[in-house]
Design an enzyme around this catalytic site. Structure first.
Site: not given
Ligand code: EPZ
Length: 421
Positions: A22-23, A117, A122, A308, A400
């Site tokens: 998915k990701n 969420c 996020r 995850d 999803r």
């Molecule tokens: C991706 O989310 C995945 N989703 C998530 O999977 C996964 O848990 C996550 O990466 C971490 O591995 C998809 O790929 C669609 P991040 P993403 O940006 O890109 C903070 C699932 O269950 N952050 O690496 O949103 C954020 O708040 C989902 O499949 C900032 O602070 O993850 C979080 O605490 C859930 N500022 C951390 O970084 C930003 O601008 C990791 O977020 C961006 C992120």
């Protein structure tokens, strides 16, 4: 609302085929906006999130056809609008991944803020920091809660990410491939899904080097063409079934799993006494060889233990003697499943970013909810070993992100049915 009814089941056994990730497919679909030519994607998982992103890309101007259940043809002859409307973005935060491609292709993007969420706020400031470094002007209209960006042509830049954000790394990569000059992303995310996106972009004619390491170099090109690409297997689905074999003390052959993508999960399962064998068909996972013991988990960016799999693994730890500590370092609110597991008789205490699991007490079936995609999977795993029946509500989260979830578990011997209210 639909629910799952799960009953105590025999140890799972048999084989399961892992679907496309998915990701990986979500950023790759967004990247298809970068070319007027047709991209064909194979091994696309049939998921609600793919359908939602298909709606958004079609709204923007993409022509998308399902050649079969798991094959998509996408081409974007022209961009009709550079706006990603709220009613679509609110359904899935990954919609924000259209920002980079829109900015790169049209010099403009107006994307509604995805909002938080259950697992956290996020924010997207790291995405915006990258776009600004490349010359985009950001109009962050708090009142309407959308972000509007514009730029004649993005310029290559050196960008340091304060946190190796997966989404920010992907969005910046997709913006940079058509920029003028070279972009360097430091402290980039190293997930396999980043590598899959880079491979897809390079097949389109981009020049991306270093994906999978902390430094990614992108040399901008004038135009990108179409291509054909198979999506990598889903390492989180793989990990979910690995834990399913462990928690039910069963034996599952996980076909087309990529062992390298689940090293941290494998190491932790082995620490618990699970046997994991690489075969030429995938991974053979045995929870029925040794008595399983407790261990400690710390979620980290890849290649560390994936956030995850934190909730599914916690369900396992409630079933082994002894106490375990789980530390969630990625999201600020990803322990919503603790209350649900405790309703089933688990004994888990939360202390800030740590959860202490006092394992070994048998779980009892109960009415629980799926608080996020992966927590929902964790509740199903707990239901498979709990006495009696567990009723899981809000299963739209699960559907999803996991293709044919119920069918795959039933084929392994799980007693699970889906009921519509
Ligand atoms: C991706 O989310 C995945 N989703 C998530 O999977 C996964 O848990 C996550 O990466 C971490 O591995 C998809 O790929 C669609 P991040 P993403 O940006 O890109 C903070 C699932 O269950 N952050 O690496 O949103 C954020 O708040 C989902 O499949 C900032 O602070 O993850 C979080 O605490 C859930 N500022 C951390 O970084 C930003 O601008 C990791 O977020 C961006 C992120």
């Amino acid at each position: 609302m639909a629910k799952y009814l799960v009953q105590k089941s025999n140890p799972l056994s048999g084989e399961v085929e892992i679907s496309g990730a998915k990701n990986a497919v979500l950023p790759i679909m967004a990247a298809a906006l970068l070319s007027e030519e047709e991209c064909t994607l194979f091994d696309v998982p049939a998921l609600r999130d793919v359908d939602v992103l298909t709606q958004l890309l079609t709204h923007i101007g993409a022509v998308i056809k399902k050649a079969d259940t798991n094959t998509l043809n996408i081409y974007t002859p022209k961009i009709n609008t550079y706006e990603a409307p709220f009613e679509l973005v609110k359904k899935m935060r990954a919609s924000f991944l259209v920002a980079g491609p829109l900015l790169a292709r049209t010099g403009h993007a107006r994307v509604y803020m995805p909002g938080g969420c259950t697992i956290g706020a996020r924010p997207v400031e790291l995405h915006l920091k990258g776009f600004q470094a490349m010359g985009a002007e950001i109009i962050n209209n708090e009142i309407k809660s959308f972000v509007e960006m514009s730029c004649d042509r993005l310029q290559g830049a050196s960008i340091y990410l304060d946190f190796p954000s997966v989404g920010a790394t992907e969005n910046i990569m997709m913006a940079a491939v058509l920029a003028e000059g070279t972009t360097i992303i430091e402290n980039a995310a190293e997930e396999p899904e980043i590598v899959d996106l880079a491979n897809f972009l390079n097949k389109m004619g981009a020049r991306v080097k270093g994906a999978g390491t902390e430094t990614i170099k992108i040399e901008g090109v004038e135009k990108l063409g179409g291509c054909k690409h198979g999506i990598i297997p889903d390492r989180i689905e793989t990990g979910t079934f690995m834990v399913a074999a462990a928690i039910t003390r069963g034996e599952i052959l996980i076909k087309n799993a990529v062992p390298d993508h689940v090293k941290a999960i494998t190491a932790k399962l082995i620490e618990c006494g699970v046997v994991v064998e690489k075969t030429d068909e995938g991974l053979l996972v045995k929870g029925n060889v040794n008595p399983l013991v407790s261990t400690n988990i710390k979620t980290m960016p890849y290649p560390g233990f994936p956030t995850d799999i934190q909730s599914p693994f916690m369900a396992l730890l409630t079933t082994v003697e002894g106490s375990s500590v789980v530390i969630e370092n990625i999201f600020e609110n990803r322990f919503m499943h603790v209350a649900e597991l405790n309703r089933m008789g688990a004994n888990i205490k939360i202390d800030g970013r740590s959860a202490i699991i006092y394992g070994g007490r048998p779980l009892q079936g109960a009415q629980v909810i799926s608080t996020d995609l992966r927590a929902g999977a964790a509740m199903v795993l707990a239901g498979l070993v709990a006495e009696g029946t567990t009723e899981i509500a809000e299963i739209y989260h699960i559907e999803r992100g996991y293709e044919n979830f119920v069918e795959k578990f039933r084929k392994l011997g799980a007693t699970i049915i889906r009921i519509d209210d």
